[in-house]
Write a protein that holds these residues in place. Structure first.
Motif, PDB file in Angstrom:
ATOM      1  N   VAL A  60       0.832  -1.208   0.000  1.00  0.00           N
ATOM      2  CA  VAL A  60       0.000   0.000   0.000  1.00  0.00           C
ATOM      3  C   VAL A  60       0.866   1.256   0.000  1.00  0.00           C
ATOM      4  CG1 VAL A  60      -1.643   1.344   1.351  1.00  0.00           C
ATOM      5  CG2 VAL A  60      -1.983  -1.108   1.079  1.00  0.00           C
ATOM      6  N   VAL A  61       1.926   1.252   0.806  1.00  0.00           N
ATOM      7  CA  VAL A  61       2.831   2.404   0.861  1.00  0.00           C
ATOM      8  C   VAL A  61       3.507   2.617  -0.489  1.00  0.00           C
ATOM      9  CG1 VAL A  61       4.942   3.301   1.885  1.00  0.00           C
ATOM     10  CG2 VAL A  61       3.201   2.256   3.338  1.00  0.00           C
ATOM     11  N   ALA A  62       3.974   1.501  -1.104  1.00  0.00           N
ATOM     12  CA  ALA A  62       4.653   1.610  -2.401  1.00  0.00           C
ATOM     13  C   ALA A  62       3.714   2.162  -3.468  1.00  0.00           C
ATOM     14  CB  ALA A  62       5.188   0.239  -2.821  1.00  0.00           C
ATOM     15  N   LEU A  63       2.482   1.662  -3.499  1.00  0.00           N
ATOM     16  CA  LEU A  63       1.516   2.150  -4.482  1.00  0.00           C
ATOM     17  C   LEU A  63       1.154   3.610  -4.227  1.00  0.00           C
ATOM     18  CD1 LEU A  63      -0.841  -0.958  -4.754  1.00  0.00           C
ATOM     19  CD2 LEU A  63       0.845  -0.185  -6.421  1.00  0.00           C
ATOM     20  N   GLY A  64       1.038   3.965  -2.955  1.00  0.00           N
ATOM     21  CA  GLY A  64       0.743   5.360  -2.624  1.00  0.00           C
ATOM     22  C   GLY A  64       1.850   6.299  -3.054  1.00  0.00           C
ATOM     23  N   LEU A  65       3.099   5.895  -2.816  1.00  0.00           N
ATOM     24  CA  LEU A  65       4.236   6.720  -3.242  1.00  0.00           C
ATOM     25  C   LEU A  65       4.290   6.826  -4.761  1.00  0.00           C
ATOM     26  CD1 LEU A  65       7.036   5.505  -0.793  1.00  0.00           C
ATOM     27  CD2 LEU A  65       5.872   7.712  -0.779  1.00  0.00           C
ATOM     28  N   SER A  66       4.018   5.706  -5.436  1.00  0.00           N
ATOM     29  CA  SER A  66       4.022   5.726  -6.897  1.00  0.00           C
ATOM     30  C   SER A  66       2.952   6.685  -7.424  1.00  0.00           C
ATOM     31  CB  SER A  66       3.769   4.316  -7.437  1.00  0.00           C
ATOM     32  OG  SER A  66       3.725   4.330  -8.847  1.00  0.00           O
TER      33      SER A  66
END
Length: 280
Positions: A60-66
């Motif tokens: 979730v964090v990775a997708l949010g940053l992306s």
């Protein structure tokens, strides 16, 4: 965009009562206990539990940053056509350049002549655009989510061209050497290698059959930029749309960002040149 493993070994520590020397009891009758080394199974299983619990959070964090990076900082785009040759390589069915387009700079300053920009085509530029989304509702939903995080291209007619003139300037072609003029001053365009023929005294803007280079004069509306492809003989750019409501120019609100460098294929790595093309 887990299961908890079971520990068959219990607490993982075994305790055995032991005798004193020669197998006899100690005089004080005390019994000493010896502890076996703790089993390594439990710590490993704890690490596995921790990993599976943390994985969804990391995703979730990775997708949010992306999403934040793609929306506000920079995005990668594929070059699909030959309109910016030789600066950017692309053609139907071939491996086109992938470029990084930076979005922050134009929040503080406007595009300047010489910049290579990516923009969303106005309505008149998108007449032949065909949506890349599936007719299947589920697949289309997945595509839309993928677009938010940069895994799928946005479903819009995004184009790449070079800024030639800005709001209030008058652009036309050609002078007696076949060069584009902005406010009557010829541009220095070292990136041009493919253009329509222009031969003084033979094929010019004044001959019976004028050169394909000739257009204008056009005064660029305020809040707009006039753009052209580096491959002048094969680019449906502002010249092609002079009859629309913007006189072929692009509104600044349609500009997505500045093309900074080529990231793929590896043999094409490098910065994208944005030279000063108007004399200061």
């Amino acid at each position: 965009m887990a299961d908890s493993p079971h520990d068959p070994a219990g607490p993982g520590v075994n305790r055995d009562d032991v005798r004193g020397p020669a197998g006899s009891d100690r005089a004080d009758g005390a019994h000493h206990r010896r502890e076996e080394p703790a089993s390594e199974t439990a710590p490993k299983e704890k690490k596995q539990k921790s990993f599976w619990r943390e994985l969804p959070i990391l995703l979730v964090v990775a997708l949010g940053l992306s999403f934040l990076l793609q929306t506000f900082v920079a995005r990668v785009y594929l070059i699909p056509s030959e309109s910016m040759e030789p600066t950017l390589h692309g053609c139907p069915g071939c491996t086109g350049d992938r470029i990084v387009v930076e979005k922050i700079g134009y929040h503080f300053t406007d595009p300047r002549p010489g910049d290579v920009i990516v923009f969303e085509g106005p309505e008149s530029w998108s007449a032949g655009y065909v949506s890349t989304r599936s007719d299947n509702v589920i697949i289309r939903g997945i595509q839309e989510v993928g677009s938010l995080v940069g895994l799928v291209p946005p479903d819009e007619n995004d184009l790449v061209k070079r800024v030639i003139a800005t709001g209030g300037q008058t652009v036309e072609c050609c002078d007696d050497q076949g060069r584009v003029l902005v406010d009557g001053v010829p541009l220095d365009e070292p990136y041009i290698t493919m253009d329509f023929p222009f031969t003084p005294g033979v094929v010019t803007c004044d001959t019976e059959i004028p050169s394909g280079r000739c257009f204008g004069p056009i005064t660029v509306p305020d809040g707009h930029v006039w753009v052209m492809g580096d491959n002048r003989s094969n680019s449906a750019d502002s010249r092609y749309h002079v009859g629309d409501e913007h006189q072929g120019a692009i509104p600044l609100e349609n500009v997505i960002g500045k093309a900074r460098f080529i990231v793929l294929p590896p043999g094409r790595w490098g910065m994208i040149d944005s030279p000063e093309i108007q004399s200061s």
